[in-house]
Design an enzyme around this catalytic site. Structure first.
Site, PDB file in Angstrom:
ATOM      1  N   GLU A 132     -59.219 -19.025  39.874  1.00 17.76           N
ATOM      2  CA  GLU A 132     -59.703 -19.787  38.711  1.00 17.76           C
ATOM      3  C   GLU A 132     -59.475 -19.039  37.399  1.00 17.76           C
ATOM      4  O   GLU A 132     -60.283 -19.113  36.477  1.00 17.76           O
ATOM      5  CB  GLU A 132     -61.187 -20.159  38.871  1.00 17.76           C
ATOM      6  CG  GLU A 132     -61.494 -21.023  40.072  1.00 17.76           C
ATOM      7  CD  GLU A 132     -60.644 -22.277  40.145  1.00 17.76           C
ATOM      8  OE1 GLU A 132     -60.166 -22.753  39.096  1.00 17.76           O
ATOM      9  OE2 GLU A 132     -60.422 -22.783  41.257  1.00 17.76           O
ATOM     10  N   GLY A 133     -58.383 -18.324  37.320  1.00 18.28           N
ATOM     11  CA  GLY A 133     -58.078 -17.550  36.119  1.00 18.28           C
ATOM     12  C   GLY A 133     -58.558 -16.130  36.288  1.00 18.28           C
ATOM     13  O   GLY A 133     -59.767 -15.867  36.254  1.00 18.28           O
TER      14      GLY A 133
END
Length: 612
Positions: free
Chosen positions: A456-457
């Protein structure tokens, strides 16, 4: 319950299994005493969130987690998922536990009643998500990703799309995924090659390969609703040409039931460091039928609905692994006999003292506890902002909540997961050599926690997002939504001698955060590398001050409760001791972080790449 416990024990042998008990008392303290949820039942969307209802959810949810979901954590880790001819089988007991979970209605806890949900506040969903992830992080990802896909369709879908897909996702009969990453591109999604060719009937044919797709294929649901990023030929170059599509595993018949297999297949599953019980899939799309979700070439707008929710959820995963590791480390530290206390024998009736008498063990345990309780407060506060964005009756209130949430999402994602991994390892340290041995379960928490810093980053990207996008966003209003309440709380309590031990260190740390913010603005305007070089230290400073703000408020409440009389004084006394530890031993790190970020980018950037 007995079935799950027996399956787990057979794999475990005679060594005591790790346990998880939901910290229900602490959830109630944060929700009611700190956030005042018990006084919000007159707000739209909060009518059913009475203290009795919340208590029942926490108690019953906690029981489900400790008795059904948690015993499968090591089963999932040991067995993993298996792939054969495009099909994935989940570990022993997962399907039965999922059936029990969704059959009891837990999937729709905070979902829209129009589609079969219970409509409870999102902040309750955040509390439940922490319990689920602490009990079994790999298992919790199946419903967690479904919730994210539900949110994207709910916000950006047409009425027909919502009626078609959401009811079955709310019940959990169908699950959902998000498909972003490709072999040649992760964060830089403008490089993607998956294409979506428009058809005469309004659908699209999706072709391409996606990797690292969590829960992309499994045997627990009748259908899987993939949300897939792809490019429509002829669209703008790069990220501006990306669109989002609904691509189900099975196409629906005239009755809305899964029937024909779509052109999507799991090509393989990854063999990973952790979260073995969740299938991480390579997904191959070959002329798969899909439907545009939201506007063409505006896919990132729709996907960010899912990604922002996921980033908050991943932060909660980091917190959860620190929490469950702490619970087990405490049990071990009280039981394990090793040496004598350096200040004198504490257990004369035993051959040695339990290791919890040693200062360094206590330092480790208090550090974890001070983080988890402060992070729980901040995470639930963020969950409440999600509700305020949707339900606050005033437009300014909705906007302020959105700006605060936007600012704190990268902080929660990165700081919670960095600390979750560090502190799971700290809890493992309390076991000595036993912590390194698989059977005790501690090393699984460390391995499972590690992915939260990446997906998620990656956390370095979160730090860049904070300093490069979130600080200047909305003319700096995002930052004011945090700075103003902190400043107001400090000013309001500064002269109270009862609060001085908490307010003074918070005020000093807050001043350093303000100084670091000004430094970023000044240096970053001249040279972006300066902001990039300082971003990770700045994000951690922000996280420490945000937790300090939570702890100062909780300490004030605890003192008030003790002064007015309570039937549980030990809870509030413990809260105060933990608060003092945080302000004495953890928030001072802000000073060294400011020194580091003030050093600039020169030493980071001056070497040629060949010199590394």
């Amino acid at each position: 319950y007995a079935h799950h416990r027996q399956a787990a024990q057979e794999l475990k042998g005679s060594i005591e299994m790790p346990v998880y008990n939901a910290p229900v008392k602490d959830f109630k303290f944060v929700l009611n005493d700190l956030l005042g949820l018990d006084k919000m039942t007159n707000m739209p969307g909060f009518e059913d969130a009475t203290p009795d209802m919340i208590d029942a959810i926490l108690e019953e949810g906690g029981k489900l987690m400790s008795e059904v979901i948690q015993p499968l954590n090591q089963v999932g880790d040991k067995e993993g998922c298996t792939w054969k001819d495009g099909e994935v089988t989940t570990p022993t007991g997962f399907k039965e536990a999922y059936d029990e979970y969704r059959g009891a209605g837990w999937m729709g806890l905070d979902a829209d009643p129009e589609y079969g949900g219970q409509g409870l506040p999102h902040v309750i969903g955040i509390a439940f998500a922490e319990m689920m992830s602490a009990a079994n992080m790999a298992f919790g990802m199946y419903p967690g990703l479904t919730h994210g896909a539900y949110a994207a369709i709910h916000k950006h879908g047409t009425d027909e799309q919502k009626q078609t897909w959401l009811p079955k996702m709310v019940t959990g009969d169908w699950t959902g995924t998000m498909n972003l990453t490709e072999p040649q591109c992760g964060t830089d999604l403008g490089l993607m090659r998956t294409k979506a060719v428009p058809q005469d009937d309004g659908s699209y044919k999706i072709t391409g390969t996606k990797i690292f797709i969590s829960a992309g294929e499994h045997d627990m649901a009748d259908n899987i609703v993939h949300l897939v990023l792809a490019k429509i030929p002829g669209g703008p170059e790069g990220i501006k040409g990306v669109s989002l599509f609904i691509v189900p595993k099975f196409l629906l018949d005239e009755n809305g039931d899964p029937k024909t297999r779509n052109g999507v297949e799991c090509g393989s599953i990854e063999h990973k460091m952790g979260i073995h019980g969740n299938s991480t899939c390579v997904m191959n799309y070959d002329d798969a039928t899909g439907w545009l979700l939201g506007d063409a070439h505006k896919g990132m707008r729709a996907m960010f609905t899912m990604m922002n929710a996921a980033r908050l959820g991943v932060g909660i995963q980091g917190l959860s692994q620190a929490e469950v590791a702490y619970q087990n480390a405490v049990i071990y530290a009280k039981d394990r006999l090793q040496g004598r206390s350096i200040s004198g024998v504490k257990a004369p009736d035993k051959p040695a003292d339990p290791i919890i008498v040693h200062p360094d063990i206590r330092r480790n345990l208090l550090m974890i506890r001070a983080f988890t309780e402060g992070a729980r407060a901040l995470g639930l506060w963020a969950g409440l902002q999600v509700d305020m964005v949707e339900k606050h009756p005033d437009e300014d209130g909705r906007r302020a909540a959105d700006e605060a949430l936007s600012l704190l999402t990268p902080v929660i994602k990165a700081y919670f997961t960095d600390m979750g991994f560090e502190l799971a390892a700290t809890a493992m340290q309390c076991y000595g050599g036993h912590g390194y041995i698989h059977e005790w379960g501690m090393e699984q928490f460390v391995r499972d926690a590690r992915i939260t810093q990446i997906y998620e980053g990656a956390n370095g990207i979160q730090a860049l997002d904070l300093v490069g996008r979130k600080l200047p966003q909305n003319m700096g209003r995002n930052l004011r939504q945090f700075f103003h309440p902190v400043d107001a709380f400090i000013q309001e309590n500064m002269m109270d001698p009862e609060q001085k031990e908490f307010i003074l260190p918070l005020a000093k740390a807050f001043a350093k955060l303000q100084q670091g913010t000004a430094l970023l603005g000044e240096k970053g305007m001249k040279n972006p590398d300066e902001a990039g070089a300082a971003s990770t230290e700045y994000l951690r400073m922000f996280g420490l001050v945000a937790l300090g703000f939570m702890w100062a408020q909780m300490a004030k409440i605890a003192k008030a409760k003790l002064a007015e009389g309570t039937d549980d004084p030990e809870f509030y006394k413990t809260k105060l001791v933990t608060a003092r530890f945080f302000f004495e031993r953890m928030i001072p790190d802000v000073s060294s972080l400011l020194v580091k970020m003030s050093a600039g980018s020169k030493t980071m950037m001056e070497l040629d790449a060949e010199a590394f």
